[in-house]
Design a protein around this motif. Sequence first.
Motif, PDB file in Angstrom:
ATOM      1  N   ARG A 337      -0.729  -4.257   3.391  1.00 23.93           N
ATOM      2  CA  ARG A 337      -1.054  -4.366   1.954  1.00 23.93           C
ATOM      3  C   ARG A 337      -1.882  -3.166   1.479  1.00 23.93           C
ATOM      4  N   ASN A 338      -1.785  -2.105   2.221  1.00 25.23           N
ATOM      5  CA  ASN A 338      -2.471  -0.872   1.830  1.00 25.23           C
ATOM      6  C   ASN A 338      -1.716  -0.247   0.648  1.00 25.23           C
ATOM      7  N   PRO A 339      -2.357  -0.126  -0.522  1.00 28.92           N
ATOM      8  CA  PRO A 339      -1.669   0.414  -1.706  1.00 28.92           C
ATOM      9  C   PRO A 339      -1.034   1.779  -1.474  1.00 28.92           C
ATOM     10  N   LYS A 340      -1.596   2.544  -0.545  1.00 30.96           N
ATOM     11  CA  LYS A 340      -1.057   3.883  -0.270  1.00 30.96           C
ATOM     12  C   LYS A 340       0.405   3.805   0.158  1.00 30.96           C
ATOM     13  N   TYR A 341       0.713   2.841   1.050  1.00 30.79           N
ATOM     14  CA  TYR A 341       2.090   2.717   1.547  1.00 30.79           C
ATOM     15  C   TYR A 341       3.025   2.191   0.458  1.00 30.79           C
ATOM     16  N   LEU A 342       2.487   1.335  -0.405  1.00 34.62           N
ATOM     17  CA  LEU A 342       3.313   0.813  -1.490  1.00 34.62           C
ATOM     18  C   LEU A 342       3.617   1.886  -2.524  1.00 34.62           C
ATOM     19  N   GLU A 343       2.671   2.821  -2.700  1.00 37.25           N
ATOM     20  CA  GLU A 343       2.935   3.957  -3.587  1.00 37.25           C
ATOM     21  C   GLU A 343       4.039   4.832  -3.008  1.00 37.25           C
ATOM     22  N   MET A 344       4.014   4.986  -1.676  1.00 40.26           N
ATOM     23  CA  MET A 344       5.060   5.775  -1.014  1.00 40.26           C
ATOM     24  C   MET A 344       6.417   5.092  -1.177  1.00 40.26           C
ATOM     25  N   LEU A 345       6.433   3.752  -1.098  1.00 40.77           N
ATOM     26  CA  LEU A 345       7.673   3.006  -1.306  1.00 40.77           C
ATOM     27  C   LEU A 345       8.184   3.221  -2.725  1.00 40.77           C
ATOM     28  N   ALA A 346       7.283   3.093  -3.701  1.00 39.34           N
ATOM     29  CA  ALA A 346       7.672   3.259  -5.100  1.00 39.34           C
ATOM     30  C   ALA A 346       8.239   4.651  -5.350  1.00 39.34           C
ATOM     31  N   THR A 347       7.625   5.665  -4.733  1.00 39.81           N
ATOM     32  CA  THR A 347       8.107   7.044  -4.883  1.00 39.81           C
ATOM     33  C   THR A 347       9.489   7.205  -4.266  1.00 39.81           C
ATOM     34  N   ALA A 348       9.680   6.603  -3.072  1.00 39.86           N
ATOM     35  CA  ALA A 348      10.965   6.732  -2.368  1.00 39.86           C
ATOM     36  C   ALA A 348      12.105   6.127  -3.174  1.00 39.86           C
ATOM     37  N   ILE A 349      11.866   4.957  -3.759  1.00 35.74           N
ATOM     38  CA  ILE A 349      12.965   4.312  -4.495  1.00 35.74           C
ATOM     39  C   ILE A 349      13.129   4.893  -5.889  1.00 35.74           C
TER      40      ILE A 349
END
Length: 472
Positions: A337-349
């Motif tokens: 639930r680290n926002p950093k990884y979710l930001e990376m997901l959002a960028t990838a998609i």
Amino acid sequence: MQNQDKDKYQQAFADLELLSSTDGSFLGSSLQAKQQREHMRAKVLQELEKVNLRLKSAKTKVTIRESNGSLQLRATLPIKPGDKDTRRTGRKQYNLSLNIPANLDGLKTAEEEAYELGKLIARKTFEWNDKYLAKEAIKKDLKTIGELLETFAEEYFKTHKRTTKSEHTFFYYFSRTQRYTNPQDLATAENLISSIERIDKEWARYNAARAISAFCQTFNIAIDLSKYSRMPDRNSRNIPTDAEILSGINKFEEYLNTRGSQVNQDVKDSWQLWRWTYGMLAVFGLRPREIFINPDIDWWLSPENADLTWKVHKDCKTGERQALPLHKEWIDEFDLRNPKYLEMLATAISKKDKSNHADITALTQRVSWWFRKIGLDFKPYDLRHAWAIRAHILGIPIKAAADNLGHSVQVHTQTYQRWFSLDMRKLAINQALTKRNEIEVIREENARLRMENEKLKLEIEKLKMELLYKHS
């Protein structure tokens, strides 16, 4: 064709609610495909009634009928050459097949042909030529597989509602038909069957047959593929244990120590996204696509998400659901639930077209690539199988586990539990025996406590009697 004409098929599907399905198998997809074909046929028949009313209003002595996926013109005409005039009227009612498909485009063509035939009848100039004797259709050269592949998408979506899921299914059919056939071959049943029989591997042959079956159905090519419809026995899988999953996630960080120094700065931290993806697959048993198709990132990070569920979007293979985790502690341990990884997901998609099956496929293939790159002995889908087996070992009811994974109980029992290896069976049996032993220990402890309780009661009664004796 204008955009409006291109969209008319999808407009006809606008009022169709696809059957909700928790079965991602070929059977589940086939039922939805059948529902869509029946819906479109009903729409065509509705429009056919309107066309016939227009023909009647115009006093055209021709009607249109649907038969076996084609449209025919029905009219009373002079006796066809070679036919018998049993009623001695010189005329007879005929159904003329002009090779017009029973779809919305075909209706337009059939109506035009009906007016043309009506004029010939009214002017008494009708003659039996090759067109009306159906010889023109026979004379037409067969098209090649390559030519049909060029229009495959357009024709396929005349009978299928266009969604993310159906786009993915079509891509599966198109890519495999293209891969296993020769585009220069004529699109005949013989050539298509020959293409299948040239395939050595059983699973590739089975998948090619499924794709070619859809191809033939789209273009009304009569073919019998029942010989290839039986699903082959599955190859062995390497289902990771919990210990191997924990070891596997560490391999992502170990990769940092082994990669070369010449790393593109733009992607030097990208391994963290794929480590996060690995953790999500392990904790929730997700299909890789269920991470990348419209993920609800806000919900995942929301404080209101007390049960720590991952919301699977409705455009995914078996519709929407909330997936619950197994081994909740892994969520913190893997820092999911680290926002950093979710930001990376959002960028990838954001760099992909989320409605494009090919773009989503590229992301899921990237997951598999990373598994190979860091040296894992198992594949992304094996984490899903491991989840199913772990749920069984923990005693979770099959229906609950199946719903959580987004498939039917039948798929769950037939597909996932077959990977119950000897080691997994040993673990399950040992855990069951351990649980049984724990119950026996508790029972023995309860019996001992009851005996001590009875003994204490006797001693209390004895003390009461002694005190009473002293005071008497």
